[in-house]
Design an enzyme around this catalytic site. Structure first.
Site, PDB file in Angstrom:
ATOM      1  N   ASP A 182      23.637  36.026  29.821  1.00  0.00           N
ATOM      2  CA  ASP A 182      23.892  36.328  28.411  1.00  0.00           C
ATOM      3  C   ASP A 182      25.332  36.771  28.200  1.00  0.00           C
ATOM      4  O   ASP A 182      25.964  37.322  29.098  1.00  0.00           O
ATOM      5  CB  ASP A 182      22.961  37.455  27.937  1.00  0.00           C
ATOM      6  CG  ASP A 182      21.502  37.009  27.952  1.00  0.00           C
ATOM      7  OD1 ASP A 182      21.276  35.786  27.991  1.00  0.00           O
ATOM      8  OD2 ASP A 182      20.616  37.891  27.938  1.00  0.00           O
ATOM      9  N   GLU A 222      19.744  34.396  34.908  1.00  0.00           N
ATOM     10  CA  GLU A 222      19.040  35.678  34.914  1.00  0.00           C
ATOM     11  C   GLU A 222      18.001  35.671  33.798  1.00  0.00           C
ATOM     12  O   GLU A 222      18.298  35.308  32.658  1.00  0.00           O
ATOM     13  CB  GLU A 222      20.043  36.826  34.701  1.00  0.00           C
ATOM     14  CG  GLU A 222      19.416  38.186  34.447  1.00  0.00           C
ATOM     15  CD  GLU A 222      18.833  38.836  35.717  1.00  0.00           C
ATOM     16  OE1 GLU A 222      18.857  38.187  36.777  1.00  0.00           O
ATOM     17  OE2 GLU A 222      18.351  39.969  35.618  1.00  0.00           O
ATOM     18  N   ASP A 240      26.461  39.257  26.894  1.00  0.00           N
ATOM     19  CA  ASP A 240      26.493  40.682  26.544  1.00  0.00           C
ATOM     20  C   ASP A 240      26.781  41.510  27.795  1.00  0.00           C
ATOM     21  O   ASP A 240      27.106  40.966  28.843  1.00  0.00           O
ATOM     22  CB  ASP A 240      25.163  41.102  25.889  1.00  0.00           C
ATOM     23  CG  ASP A 240      23.990  40.962  26.858  1.00  0.00           C
ATOM     24  OD1 ASP A 240      24.225  40.593  28.034  1.00  0.00           O
ATOM     25  OD2 ASP A 240      22.853  41.233  26.454  1.00  0.00           O
ATOM     26  N   ASP A 287      24.826  43.276  29.754  1.00  0.00           N
ATOM     27  CA  ASP A 287      23.938  43.066  30.900  1.00  0.00           C
ATOM     28  C   ASP A 287      24.303  41.772  31.623  1.00  0.00           C
ATOM     29  O   ASP A 287      24.288  41.705  32.848  1.00  0.00           O
ATOM     30  CB  ASP A 287      22.477  43.020  30.446  1.00  0.00           C
ATOM     31  CG  ASP A 287      21.977  44.391  30.013  1.00  0.00           C
ATOM     32  OD1 ASP A 287      22.689  45.387  30.293  1.00  0.00           O
ATOM     33  OD2 ASP A 287      20.899  44.461  29.384  1.00  0.00           O
TER      34      ASP A 287
END
Ligand code: TTJ
Length: 647
Positions: free
Chosen positions: A511, A438, A513, A515
């Protein structure tokens, strides 16, 4: 029994004890062989092994209540009100039966009493395995007159069975502390994991009371009581409410049957909801068969057959019109299939697939006979279900057109592979990998860092489709998912053909995180719904990028993949050092990304299992559904997971 007998049995006890120790030593040497893993899954498995014994006693009709407590120090206590494990001397080994249960490998079935004990696989390995893998175990038996007690340490007898008092109660209490020498990763129990499993057991065994309580921290005590008179029907209802799915007919269908000689039974509950998804959960001897098997096959085959016969009979499908497909008649269906049988055979890598062929026939017969009758007797329900199936068939036809259109379009545009794909040189699926990434900057680093011989990179871009509200036809038009489908080459829906798959490993790289976690959930849900064989055959992975880079001086650097690892690296370093927290993959240069996340020699990846994908699917349903309230509740309960999530 006279004194002579006791003397004799005591003599034999020595030999028995040696045999016992050798047996349990094998368990301690290779715990994975008996409980699957020594990670969190194996740790929780210990509880299920013990509770299974009480459930057997309940199924035999002698126990109504099972208590599971998590005590301070992550000690587990299971209490039931059954007949109590027998304390009399077992003639063969000359020791108390209860001692046999806890110290002889595979003794569980004999004394568990259920008659439905499972052969093979990891299932039903019993109390002795739990004992072997616990720092200590204590058992108390209440036989209505006396209380007996025995203690074991790492599988070995620590105290002889002794009478410790009088009682008018009956039951068994088992307390154990998982051995940190075995469970090196963690010995901490997760309440929600236990809760989910025990609730499931309460659904599968209607009427049993199971209570779970967490007593580790008095300030955060919690408990739940599970008892479902409706059994598997209650399970279907629970799923629809939890996922906030609106049903299209009020009653839950509930069918059950036994085979002729009473060696097997099948129970099915089903109801249709407004969504486009099918959710079939199947169980054999109370064990979730995540990969399905003969019971699911029998169910699907009979459902398709009955629906088409009925539709023909009542002219819902006219002459010259095509039959409904399996996918059409399962759209929006939630079904629980629970079978119980002697000598269950479990297949597949994870032992999650039922193999007994007689069960296919039993379930097929059950649905063939009862569903047809149900539809005739409940015309309003039948109408709702057929309207849904016919709409699904039309959408499938539209999807076929969309697919052909998409194919013609790619054929006209030439190569047929997505423009943003940086393909690899090799065509050998035994070595090829595709990284689905992504974000463009991360995609850039991945392209720079990869080994182009066997690693392909596909950056994702464009607007994500809300798969929740999409049938196949929408997927074909979506600019974010189409490149994935074309790059993989294996098709979607009931057309998936793994022999056409272009990469052996499909690696989702996002990532570390929230998201990133969103995109992982989306991709897993997509694969789970539209390319399930990819997950079943173990092709899907999650990349594990580091969270920190720790630099000491000019040349020394370390990567940490968790806070725990960061702390231990920091503790080992003397003098000055610098810590960088990676906020995203894009912060790593190509060389760093290769070193930490992509190099097969050094990287760690998580292989996605069906359970993971099914969990993602559930999260997704709640997050992307129409209902605000369940979403708010979910977000509150999982605040850590969905923080900042833009939904
Ligand atoms: C077996 O047949 C005779 C009467 O008792 C039957 C029996 O063993 N019942 C039984 C075992 N009830 N509960 C258990 C049991 C409970 C726990 C928590 C743990 C174990 C290993 C067994």
């Amino acid at each position: 029994m006279d004194n002579n007998d006791i003397a004799q049995t005591n003599q034999e006890y020595g030999a028995a004890e040696i045999q016992v120790l050798e047996g349990l030593e094998a368990v301690r040497k290779r715990p994975g062989m008996y409980i699957g893993s020594t990670g969190p899954k194996g740790l929780h498995h210990l509880v299920y092994e013990i509770v299974d014994n009480s459930i057997d006693e309940a199924l035999a009709g002698f126990c109504t209540k099972i208590d599971v407590e998590i005590l301070p120090g992550d000690i587990i206590r299971v209490t039931d009100n059954g007949r109590g494990i027998p304390v009399g001397i077992q003639p063969k080994l000359g020791i108390p039966a209860v001692t046999v249960v806890f110290t002889v490998l595979h003794a569980g079935g004999k004394f568990g009493g259920g008659g439905y004990k499972v052969a093979g696989g990891l299932h039903g390995v019993g109390a002795s395995v739990v004992n072997a893998l616990s720092e200590w175990t204590e058992v108390e038996v209440y036989d209505g007159e006396k209380i007996y007690r025995q203690r074991y340490e790492r599988g070995a007898i620590a105290s002889e069975l002794e009478e410790i008092g009088d009682t008018n109660k009956k039951g068994t209490v088992v307390t154990f502390k998982p051995d940190p020498e075995v469970f090196t990763e963690t010995t901490v129990y997760d309440y929600d994991t236990l809760s989910q499993r025990l609730r499931e057991q309460a659904f599968l065994n209607a009427g049993i009371h199971i209570e779970l309580s967490d007593k580790r921290d008095p300030d955060n005590a919690q408990s739940e009581n599970f008892c479902y008179e409706g059994g598997v029907s209650s399970f279907v209802d629970y799923i629809h409410k939890k996922r906030a799915l609106d049903v299209i007919h009020p009653d839950i269908m509930h069918f059950s049957a036994k085979n002729d000689d009473d060696t097997a039974s099948a129970e099915i509950a089903m109801q249709y909801n407004e969504s486009y998804n099918e959710l079939i959960l199947s169980f054999a001897n109370n064990i979730h068969t995540i990969d399905g098997g003969t019971h699911e096959e029998g169910f699907k085959r009979a459902l398709t057959k009955v629906m088409n016969e009925y539709a023909r009979k009542f002219n819902i499908i006219k002459e010259g019109e095509k039959n409904l497909s399996g996918e059409d008649v399962r759209e929006g269906l939630t079904a629980i299939i629970s079978v119980k049988l002697k000598d269950a055979q479990f297949e597949s890598q994870t032992k999650g697939k039922l193999g007994n062929t007689s069960i296919r026939t039993l379930v097929d017969k059950l649905i063939s006979e009862k569903l047809e009758q149900y539809l005739e007797e409940n015309p309003a329900t039948a109408k709702a279900i057929f309207e849904k199936a016919i709409t699904a068939a039309k959408a499938r036809e539209a999807a076929r057109k969309a697919r052909d259109f998409a194919r013609r379009k790619t054929a006209m545009e030439g190569a047929g592979l997505p423009g943003k794909l940086a393909d690899c040189q090799s065509k050998d699926v035994n070595e090829t990998e595709i990284y689905i990434v992504e974000g463009d900057s991360a995609g850039g680093s991945a392209k720079g860092g990869r080994d182009r011989r066997f690693q392909a990179i596909l950056p994702l871009w464009g607007k994500m489709l809300n798969v929740e509200k999409a049938r196949l036809d929408k997927v074909y038009g979506n600019d974010k998912l189409m490149p994935v489908i074309t790059a993989l080459g294996c098709g979607i829906g009931d057309e998936v053909d793994l022999s056409k798959l272009r990469y052996g490993k499909i690696i989702i790289m996002a990532d570390a995180d929230v998201d990133g976690s969103h995109i992982r959930t989306l991709m897993l849900t997509f694969f789970f719904r539209f390319m399930r064989p990819l997950i079943e055959e173990g092709h899907v992975y999650i990349a594990q990028p580091p969270l920190y880079r720790i630099t000491k001086g000019k040349n020394d650097h370390y990567y940490a993949y968790s806070d725990k690892e960061r702390d231990s690296i920091m503790a080992s370093l003397e003098g000055k050092y610098e810590i960088q927290r990676y906020k995203g993959l894009g912060e790593m240069d190509p060389q760093q990304l290769w070193e930490t996340t992509m190099d097969p020699a050094t990287r760690t990846m998580l292989r996605v299992e069906m359970e993971d994908a099914a969990a993602a699917d559930e999260v997704f349903t709640i997050l992307m559904g129409d209902k605000v309230e369940p979403r708010r509740e979910f977000i509150e309960k999982n605040a850590k997971y969905v923080q900042n999530l833009d939904i």
